[in-house]
Scaffold this active site. Sequence first.
Site: not given
Ligand code: 5GP
Length: 185
Positions: A44, A99-100, A103, A131, A152-153, A159, A165
């Site tokens: 990401g 990080e991208d 969440d 987020k 969700f983006v 992706d 991507r």
């Molecule tokens: P976390 O562990 O903070 O829940 O999630 C991190 C990963 O979930 C991100 O690096 C990403 O790959 C994926 N992710 C979380 N939200 C989104 C979103 O809105 N869109 C996409 N494409 N991936 C997301």
Amino acid sequence: MRPKIIKDVLISERAIQKKTQELGRKISKDYRGKELVIVAIMRGAMLFLADLVRHISVPAAIDFMFVTSYKKASKSSGAIRIIKDLKEDIEDKYVLIVEDIVDTGLTFSYLKKYLKAHNPKGIKICTLLDKPSRRLVRVKPNYVGFTIPDEFVVGYGLDYLELYRNLPYIATLTDKAKGRLKGNF
Ligand code: 5GP
């Protein structure tokens, strides 16, 4: 032409470029005189990393980690698996995770603990998107590009079923496209 799965552009290419410059300048100021290792979380973070580091003016090693999460199987378990580990030695260095998106915060919280065991002098995170409304664990990124709502983006590294991507902007999905995600996110 925009792909059919796209509803709206949430963050334009121009806004992203402006933000990466701003973040790069701030990071350069904060890490002056420190031994910096940037750890990009793939896949990401690939576009964000490439743009961000062009605005970082202090010497920095760049390393990559590939991780996957089992969020799909069980939302709250948050099991993270490392597919590719660090190559650089981070002991006594300052680590900046790139990080991208943060969440639920599970990936960040796992990585922080994991990297801490390698005895760096400090660990911070720079995320393009945040987020906060979806957090399952209490984590607060140190550098945030954009705080976004619970949506969700896709694009700019993020992706949709492994595609898109490469879009230069961040966009939301149509209801139809979102429907296809069910069970995958
Ligand atoms: P976390 O562990 O903070 O829940 O999630 C991190 C990963 O979930 C991100 O690096 C990403 O790959 C994926 N992710 C979380 N939200 C989104 C979103 O809105 N869109 C996409 N494409 N991936 C997301």
